[in-house]
Design a protein around this motif. Sequence first.
Motif, PDB file in Angstrom:
ATOM      1  N   ASP A   1      -0.936  -5.763  -2.412  1.00 16.92           N
ATOM      2  CA  ASP A   1      -1.401  -5.576  -1.029  1.00 16.92           C
ATOM      3  C   ASP A   1      -2.637  -4.691  -0.993  1.00 16.92           C
ATOM      4  N   ARG A   2      -2.604  -3.589  -1.716  1.00 19.99           N
ATOM      5  CA  ARG A   2      -3.765  -2.685  -1.689  1.00 19.99           C
ATOM      6  C   ARG A   2      -4.949  -3.305  -2.420  1.00 19.99           C
ATOM      7  N   ALA A   3      -4.683  -4.006  -3.513  1.00 21.18           N
ATOM      8  CA  ALA A   3      -5.768  -4.646  -4.259  1.00 21.18           C
ATOM      9  C   ALA A   3      -6.504  -5.670  -3.407  1.00 21.18           C
ATOM     10  N   ASN A   4      -5.784  -6.318  -2.500  1.00 19.84           N
ATOM     11  CA  ASN A   4      -6.402  -7.332  -1.652  1.00 19.84           C
ATOM     12  C   ASN A   4      -7.023  -6.755  -0.382  1.00 19.84           C
ATOM     13  N   ASP A   5      -6.978  -5.441  -0.237  1.00 21.96           N
ATOM     14  CA  ASP A   5      -7.650  -4.768   0.876  1.00 21.96           C
ATOM     15  C   ASP A   5      -9.002  -4.275   0.376  1.00 21.96           C
ATOM     16  N   PRO A   6     -10.098  -4.931   0.753  1.00 27.97           N
ATOM     17  CA  PRO A   6     -11.409  -4.562   0.199  1.00 27.97           C
ATOM     18  C   PRO A   6     -11.849  -3.148   0.542  1.00 27.97           C
TER      19      PRO A   6
ATOM     20  N   PRO B   1      -7.689 -14.165 -10.740  1.00 30.43           N
ATOM     21  CA  PRO B   1      -7.049 -13.785 -12.003  1.00 30.43           C
ATOM     22  C   PRO B   1      -7.595 -14.593 -13.184  1.00 30.43           C
ATOM     23  N   PRO B   2      -7.681 -13.978 -14.360  1.00 30.71           N
ATOM     24  CA  PRO B   2      -8.082 -14.731 -15.540  1.00 30.71           C
ATOM     25  C   PRO B   2      -6.983 -15.721 -15.926  1.00 30.71           C
ATOM     26  N   GLY B   3      -7.393 -16.834 -16.516  1.00 35.88           N
ATOM     27  CA  GLY B   3      -6.430 -17.851 -16.913  1.00 35.88           C
ATOM     28  C   GLY B   3      -5.667 -17.466 -18.162  1.00 35.88           C
ATOM     29  N   GLU B   4      -4.667 -18.261 -18.487  1.00 36.45           N
ATOM     30  CA  GLU B   4      -3.825 -17.982 -19.654  1.00 36.45           C
ATOM     31  C   GLU B   4      -4.627 -18.010 -20.946  1.00 36.45           C
ATOM     32  N   GLN B   5      -5.608 -18.920 -21.038  1.00 38.31           N
ATOM     33  CA  GLN B   5      -6.420 -18.975 -22.252  1.00 38.31           C
ATOM     34  C   GLN B   5      -7.252 -17.709 -22.407  1.00 38.31           C
ATOM     35  N   ALA B   6      -7.795 -17.208 -21.297  1.00 33.71           N
ATOM     36  CA  ALA B   6      -8.575 -15.968 -21.353  1.00 33.71           C
ATOM     37  C   ALA B   6      -7.695 -14.800 -21.793  1.00 33.71           C
TER      38      ALA B   6
ATOM     39  N   TYR C   1      -3.287  -8.270 -14.078  1.00 36.36           N
ATOM     40  CA  TYR C   1      -4.294  -9.332 -14.141  1.00 36.36           C
ATOM     41  C   TYR C   1      -3.852 -10.592 -13.393  1.00 36.36           C
ATOM     42  N   ALA C   2      -2.560 -10.698 -13.092  1.00 34.18           N
ATOM     43  CA  ALA C   2      -2.101 -11.809 -12.248  1.00 34.18           C
ATOM     44  C   ALA C   2      -2.529 -11.603 -10.795  1.00 34.18           C
ATOM     45  N   ILE C   3      -2.861 -10.354 -10.433  1.00 36.92           N
ATOM     46  CA  ILE C   3      -3.343 -10.060  -9.074  1.00 36.92           C
ATOM     47  C   ILE C   3      -4.825 -10.402  -8.963  1.00 36.92           C
ATOM     48  N   GLY C   4      -5.588 -10.060  -9.960  1.00 36.35           N
ATOM     49  CA  GLY C   4      -7.025 -10.317  -9.942  1.00 36.35           C
ATOM     50  C   GLY C   4      -7.653  -9.792 -11.218  1.00 36.35           C
ATOM     51  N   ASP C   5      -8.886 -10.220 -11.453  1.00 40.61           N
ATOM     52  CA  ASP C   5      -9.567  -9.825 -12.689  1.00 40.61           C
ATOM     53  C   ASP C   5     -10.222  -8.458 -12.528  1.00 40.61           C
ATOM     54  N   GLY C   6      -9.372  -7.442 -12.372  1.00 40.12           N
ATOM     55  CA  GLY C   6      -9.858  -6.070 -12.308  1.00 40.12           C
ATOM     56  C   GLY C   6     -10.466  -5.713 -10.968  1.00 40.12           C
ATOM     57  N   GLY C   7     -11.032  -4.489 -10.917  1.00 37.55           N
ATOM     58  CA  GLY C   7     -11.701  -4.029  -9.712  1.00 37.55           C
ATOM     59  C   GLY C   7     -10.792  -3.367  -8.703  1.00 37.55           C
ATOM     60  N   PHE C   8      -9.560  -3.043  -9.072  1.00 37.32           N
ATOM     61  CA  PHE C   8      -8.644  -2.336  -8.182  1.00 37.32           C
ATOM     62  C   PHE C   8      -7.847  -1.332  -9.016  1.00 37.32           C
ATOM     63  N   GLY C   9      -7.398  -0.281  -8.331  1.00 35.56           N
ATOM     64  CA  GLY C   9      -6.616   0.725  -9.040  1.00 35.56           C
ATOM     65  C   GLY C   9      -7.337   2.055  -9.118  1.00 35.56           C
TER      66      GLY C   9
ATOM     67  N   GLU D   1     -12.608   3.625 -10.932  1.00 38.13           N
ATOM     68  CA  GLU D   1     -13.439   2.482 -10.556  1.00 38.13           C
ATOM     69  C   GLU D   1     -12.663   1.169 -10.593  1.00 38.13           C
ATOM     70  N   GLY D   2     -11.372   1.258 -10.870  1.00 38.32           N
ATOM     71  CA  GLY D   2     -10.535   0.067 -10.875  1.00 38.32           C
ATOM     72  C   GLY D   2     -10.270  -0.447 -12.275  1.00 38.32           C
ATOM     73  N   LEU D   3      -9.272  -1.296 -12.377  1.00 47.02           N
ATOM     74  CA  LEU D   3      -8.924  -1.935 -13.645  1.00 47.02           C
ATOM     75  C   LEU D   3     -10.140  -2.658 -14.216  1.00 47.02           C
ATOM     76  N   PHE D   4     -10.391  -2.466 -15.503  1.00 46.36           N
ATOM     77  CA  PHE D   4     -11.510  -3.180 -16.134  1.00 46.36           C
ATOM     78  C   PHE D   4     -11.291  -4.682 -15.999  1.00 46.36           C
TER      79      PHE D   4
END
Length: 297
Positions: free
Chosen positions: A14-19, A96-101, A121-129, A132-135
Amino acid sequence: MADLPLDLFKRIADRANDPMRRTAMSGAHANATPLDLGSLMGDFQKHAPPQAQGLLGALGKMQSMFGGDLPGFTMMGPGGMMSVGVPTGPQPLQPPPGEQALADAEKAIGRPLPDGVRQLYAIGDGGFGPGEGLFPLGELVDRYGELTREPYGPSGQDWPKQLLPLFDENPVLDCIDLDSGEIVAWDPEEIEDEDSDEDWQRSFKLEHPSLAALMSRWLGERTVEEQIRDEMEAATSKMAARGPSPVTGYPMQLDDPAQQAEAEIKFLSYADPSLRADFGLPETGWEDEVRRRHGLL
């Protein structure tokens, strides 16, 4: 290593999806006023005094160092946050990054990613947390490679290979211990003597028992914008509680009447006598009148 509990995972998502709240600074970045540095430099060159040419020269050198474009940054300006080369407005969370990534990342690291990290990483490819957020996944792999490819310590010490950096809380790196699941913070500012192996070891500190504990702490933290708003509201409430000055009618700035009176005397000593007259103060002895109105005489 344990998964993130479902309730915690949902709150993180929820917080990650709040810009405006996905990192401490995301709201400030979103609301920052874009600044065109090129136009600003052009106007500055036309209208600035000769003494300012040194500043223009320094900015020009910085542009040359970065191939003509300065790296993006956000700064506090006279009217609030201002940004140069940084997207403004609410930004979307990267998909989110794919399984291959993820598999490629694990191959590059040489270890499986902990389940909790995969959940993030199932939430998104970094930028939250925190910080400066998850790499982003690619940056995480690059950072781990930089740390482990060759001795990283100031005296040739090896980076602990079990420590995978997740968050940059400048200057601290929050890392997950791939063996224990604990969060270890690396603080380079703890290294006072670059020749000291003891300082190198001391720069690593156990910060949290788990990734879940770190993310729970982050969920309880307020953003920079929220902190500023809280401070402004507290200051406004405190000022309102003091009431107006019996001299000027303006909100009083200080709790101590004696300090407030002396501050007003200092201010009015530089003012035109007509302003003192507007406040009903006599031409002579007005200083004591200020003190009397504050109940000091």
